[in-house]
Design a protein around this motif. Structure first.
Motif, PDB file in Angstrom:
ATOM      1  N   ILE A 258     -55.321  94.067  58.786  1.00 29.47           N
ATOM      2  CA  ILE A 258     -55.707  94.970  57.703  1.00 29.47           C
ATOM      3  C   ILE A 258     -57.084  94.627  57.153  1.00 29.47           C
ATOM      4  N   THR A 259     -57.392  93.333  57.060  1.00 30.34           N
ATOM      5  CA  THR A 259     -58.662  92.922  56.454  1.00 30.34           C
ATOM      6  C   THR A 259     -59.818  92.879  57.446  1.00 30.34           C
ATOM      7  N   SER A 260     -59.549  93.083  58.737  1.00 27.18           N
ATOM      8  CA  SER A 260     -60.650  93.168  59.704  1.00 27.18           C
ATOM      9  C   SER A 260     -61.424  94.453  59.452  1.00 27.18           C
ATOM     10  N   ASN A 261     -62.711  94.408  59.697  1.00 23.07           N
ATOM     11  CA  ASN A 261     -63.530  95.597  59.444  1.00 23.07           C
ATOM     12  C   ASN A 261     -64.335  95.975  60.673  1.00 23.07           C
ATOM     13  N   GLY A 262     -64.728  97.231  60.733  1.00 20.15           N
ATOM     14  CA  GLY A 262     -65.495  97.739  61.861  1.00 20.15           C
ATOM     15  C   GLY A 262     -65.077  99.141  62.228  1.00 20.15           C
ATOM     16  N   VAL A 263     -65.797  99.727  63.173  1.00 23.60           N
ATOM     17  CA  VAL A 263     -65.511 101.084  63.635  1.00 23.60           C
ATOM     18  C   VAL A 263     -65.180 101.061  65.130  1.00 23.60           C
ATOM     19  N   THR A 264     -66.148 100.684  65.946  1.00 20.61           N
ATOM     20  CA  THR A 264     -65.897 100.575  67.385  1.00 20.61           C
ATOM     21  C   THR A 264     -65.570  99.145  67.781  1.00 20.61           C
ATOM     22  N   ARG A 265     -65.926  98.195  66.916  1.00 21.34           N
ATOM     23  CA  ARG A 265     -65.577  96.792  67.130  1.00 21.34           C
ATOM     24  C   ARG A 265     -65.171  96.198  65.795  1.00 21.34           C
TER      25      ARG A 265
ATOM     26  N   GLU B  99     -62.383  94.814  70.136  1.00 24.09           N
ATOM     27  CA  GLU B  99     -62.580  96.263  70.136  1.00 24.09           C
ATOM     28  C   GLU B  99     -61.339  96.992  69.627  1.00 24.09           C
ATOM     29  N   ASP B 100     -60.220  96.282  69.543  1.00 21.89           N
ATOM     30  CA  ASP B 100     -58.956  96.854  69.081  1.00 21.89           C
ATOM     31  C   ASP B 100     -58.437  95.995  67.927  1.00 21.89           C
ATOM     32  N   TRP B 101     -58.226  96.594  66.767  1.00 23.93           N
ATOM     33  CA  TRP B 101     -57.787  95.834  65.597  1.00 23.93           C
ATOM     34  C   TRP B 101     -56.448  95.138  65.835  1.00 23.93           C
ATOM     35  N   ARG B 102     -55.652  95.654  66.768  1.00 19.76           N
ATOM     36  CA  ARG B 102     -54.358  95.032  67.057  1.00 19.76           C
ATOM     37  C   ARG B 102     -54.500  93.690  67.769  1.00 19.76           C
ATOM     38  N   ASP B 103     -55.693  93.413  68.268  1.00 19.11           N
ATOM     39  CA  ASP B 103     -55.925  92.142  68.958  1.00 19.11           C
ATOM     40  C   ASP B 103     -56.569  91.093  68.059  1.00 19.11           C
ATOM     41  N   ILE B 104     -56.707  91.418  66.767  1.00 15.35           N
ATOM     42  CA  ILE B 104     -57.275  90.466  65.823  1.00 15.35           C
ATOM     43  C   ILE B 104     -56.250  89.376  65.516  1.00 15.35           C
ATOM     44  N   ALA B 105     -56.725  88.133  65.430  1.00 18.08           N
ATOM     45  CA  ALA B 105     -55.921  86.966  65.036  1.00 18.08           C
ATOM     46  C   ALA B 105     -54.797  86.649  66.007  1.00 18.08           C
ATOM     47  N   LYS B 106     -55.012  86.910  67.283  1.00 16.57           N
ATOM     48  CA  LYS B 106     -54.058  86.428  68.289  1.00 16.57           C
ATOM     49  C   LYS B 106     -54.236  84.920  68.403  1.00 16.57           C
TER      50      LYS B 106
ATOM     51  N   PHE C 106     -49.095  77.913  64.372  1.00 15.33           N
ATOM     52  CA  PHE C 106     -49.211  78.785  65.547  1.00 15.33           C
ATOM     53  C   PHE C 106     -48.138  79.871  65.517  1.00 15.33           C
ATOM     54  N   ARG C 107     -46.892  79.479  65.264  1.00 15.48           N
ATOM     55  CA  ARG C 107     -45.817  80.472  65.226  1.00 15.48           C
ATOM     56  C   ARG C 107     -45.971  81.406  64.029  1.00 15.48           C
ATOM     57  N   LEU C 108     -46.453  80.895  62.907  1.00 11.28           N
ATOM     58  CA  LEU C 108     -46.718  81.769  61.753  1.00 11.28           C
ATOM     59  C   LEU C 108     -47.665  82.898  62.133  1.00 11.28           C
ATOM     60  N   LEU C 109     -48.719  82.531  62.844  1.00 12.20           N
ATOM     61  CA  LEU C 109     -49.727  83.527  63.209  1.00 12.20           C
ATOM     62  C   LEU C 109     -49.229  84.467  64.302  1.00 12.20           C
ATOM     63  N   GLN C 110     -48.155  84.091  64.990  1.00 12.97           N
ATOM     64  CA  GLN C 110     -47.531  84.999  65.950  1.00 12.97           C
ATOM     65  C   GLN C 110     -46.633  86.022  65.253  1.00 12.97           C
ATOM     66  N   SER C 111     -46.271  85.743  64.014  1.00 11.05           N
ATOM     67  CA  SER C 111     -45.393  86.643  63.271  1.00 11.05           C
ATOM     68  C   SER C 111     -46.137  87.912  62.890  1.00 11.05           C
ATOM     69  N   ALA C 112     -45.581  89.047  63.278  1.00 12.60           N
ATOM     70  CA  ALA C 112     -46.218  90.332  62.947  1.00 12.60           C
ATOM     71  C   ALA C 112     -46.353  90.509  61.446  1.00 12.60           C
ATOM     72  N   LEU C 113     -45.378  90.000  60.690  1.00 12.52           N
ATOM     73  CA  LEU C 113     -45.393  90.135  59.235  1.00 12.52           C
ATOM     74  C   LEU C 113     -46.568  89.390  58.629  1.00 12.52           C
ATOM     75  N   ILE C 114     -46.815  88.175  59.093  1.00 13.19           N
ATOM     76  CA  ILE C 114     -47.940  87.382  58.597  1.00 13.19           C
ATOM     77  C   ILE C 114     -49.255  87.906  59.156  1.00 13.19           C
ATOM     78  N   ASN C 115     -49.252  88.218  60.444  1.00 13.98           N
ATOM     79  CA  ASN C 115     -50.477  88.596  61.140  1.00 13.98           C
ATOM     80  C   ASN C 115     -51.068  89.907  60.641  1.00 13.98           C
TER      81      ASN C 115
END
Length: 465
Positions: A170-177, A116-123, A156-165
């Motif tokens: 950005i490429t996730s799509n949606g409005v409420t989800r 529901e929050d784009w900031r939680d994508i690809a954790k 795993f650590r790459l995907l934890q990097s804000a720069l990579i993540n």
């Protein structure tokens, strides 16, 4: 860094700088604006060329005829960095084809695909132990490194990097989800050093993040202890007073014990007006703006956010009324148990409205702040929990508990002295709490920047292991 002591003085930002680690001797342009230069011998690859990946379709249902499985599900990944076969996992079922496609192996990386929050994508979360019946669940993607080419711990650590993540966010799509398309996972760009270097970087980050996390845990425990001490001091002050030599008497109440001899014990109903009438504002124009307090604006430490205002016409029906110097407690679980409450002050127009989950008390022959201290005392909260009524998740403290709660009451002058003393103690405690919280913030920032610098080649860690 060779020991934890180099982190101990973390109020100094320079001691938590990645600049203390040397850079690589030679760099090249990556050709990617947001990435900048990378070590000369590193590669830049799309995810689809460095790992295999799949989006799981295994839901949490149990279907007849399918094999019983355990799931690493969304919340497991969201709430944990590392996944093990000893976790309390959800039981479901899956077809043999699904098990073959989505079985979770050691060194696999599972990432959140939807949120529901784009900031939680690809954790990401790393599988460090598994079993033949453990499968990657729905709303997740499974990433598996190529043997001898990529290291799961490094991915795993790459995907934890804000720069990579940020690519995935950005490429996730949606409005409420928001959802991350499978193609977007494969097209993302990642840095790929030689395999032995990946292992060295991952080992370094495992060691250093563990040390940072241990320090954060110590700071968090310190915060818990400071809060416990604060409540203990308040509870003692409002039941025993400040004078350790004062003559005591039996209160006649088992849970209260002895109280100062000159204090009187009353039911709280005699010292408050509960949920007072809003007749005091009947003369005001309906367009008059007053303070408005939703539950989120009431802190567990007595703090109050006064940023919101509403007109009387908007809130006079269906909300709780209060005035300057009234005291409130949150009556619903878990807000009550957590200690949410306040003394209303600096209200716009001297009055306000708020959530109906607040119970308001207007003190009589009692200082507002002293009443507030009573309501956050350990005795008030613990006994109140036993009075709560309603179904799970919707339990509330009834008004009758507040009316019947027995309190030892000193004179106004002594109440004022107790309030003054507790205020000084709270000020000291708040300074210590702020210092500990600031330390945690700095440690978390350093942790993130260290991961970022390590996996993008900004620091050379080949000699750190």
């Amino acid at each position: 860094m060779k020991n934890d002591s180099s982190y101990s003085n973390n109020s100094n930002k320079s001691s938590l700088s990645v600049a203390k680690h040397k850079p690589y001797p030679a760099y090249k342009e990556s050709g990617i604006e947001w990435l900048g230069e990378v070590p000369e011998h590193w590669d830049i690859q799309k995810v689809k060329h460095a790992v295999t990946y799949a989006v799981s379709n295994v839901d949490k249902k149990t279907q007849e005829g399918e094999a019983s499985i355990r799931l690493f599900n969304y919340t497991d990944v969201y709430n944990n960095e590392f996944l093990t076969n000893e976790m309390d996992l959800m039981v479901a079922s899956a077809s043999q084809g699904q098990i073959g496609n989505f079985i979770a192996n050691v060194d696999d990386v599972l990432v959140t695909k939807d949120s529901e929050d784009w900031r939680d994508i690809a954790k990401p979360a790393l599988v460090i132990s598994s079993a033949p019946d453990i499968v990657c669940g729905y709303h997740l993607a499974l990433i598996r490194p190529y043997k001898n080419r990529t290291e799961g711990k490094f991915i795993f650590r790459l995907l934890q990097s804000a720069l990579i993540n940020q690519q995935f966010q950005i490429t996730s799509n949606g409005v409420t989800r928001y959802g991350l398309p499978k193609s977007a996972i494969g097209e993302a760009l990642i840095t790929i050093p030689p395999i032995q270097e990946q292992k060295a970087i991952a080992a370094f980050l495992d060691r250093e993040t563990a040390r940072i996390d241990a320090l954060i845990q110590k700071k968090e425990r310190l915060i818990e202890l400071l809060k416990e001490k604060r409540i203990a001091l308040i509870t003692y002050a409002v039941t025993k007073g400040l004078d350790p030599k004062v003559k005591m008497k039996d209160s006649g109440i088992e849970w209260l014990g002895d109280v100062p001899e000159h204090w009187e014990v009353y039911r709280l109903r005699y010292n408050i007006r509960l949920n007072p009438s809003k007749n005091a504002i009947s003369h005001l124009d309906r367009d008059t703006e007053l303070s408005f307090i939703p539950m989120d604006n009431v802190g567990v430490d007595g703090s109050l956010n006064l940023d919101t205002v509403r007109t009387i016409s908007e809130v006079e029906c269906g909300y709780t009324f209060f005035a300057e110097n009234d005291v409130a407690i949150a009556k619903i679980t878990p807000c009550f148990e957590n200690g949410k409450g306040c003394v209303f002050h600096s209200l716009v127009g001297g009055y306000g409205f708020g959530t109906t989950e607040l119970t308001v008390m207007r003190p009589r022959d009692m200082e507002s702040k002293y009443l507030f201290y009573i309501t956050i005392s350990d005795l008030f909260r613990k006994i109140g929990e036993g009075w709560m009524q309603g179904s799970a998740g919707q339990k509330r403290v009834p008004d009758e508990f507040i009316k019947e709660f027995r309190v030892p009451v000193p004179s106004i002058k002594e109440q004022q002295a107790i309030v003054e003393k507790l205020h000084k103690l709270e000020t000291k405690t708040d300074l210590l709490l702020d210092k500990a919280k600031n330390s945690i913030t700095l440690l978390r920032e350093y942790r993130a920047s260290l991961i970022n610098a390590a996996v993008t080649g900004k620091i050379d860690l080949r000699d750190e292991i």
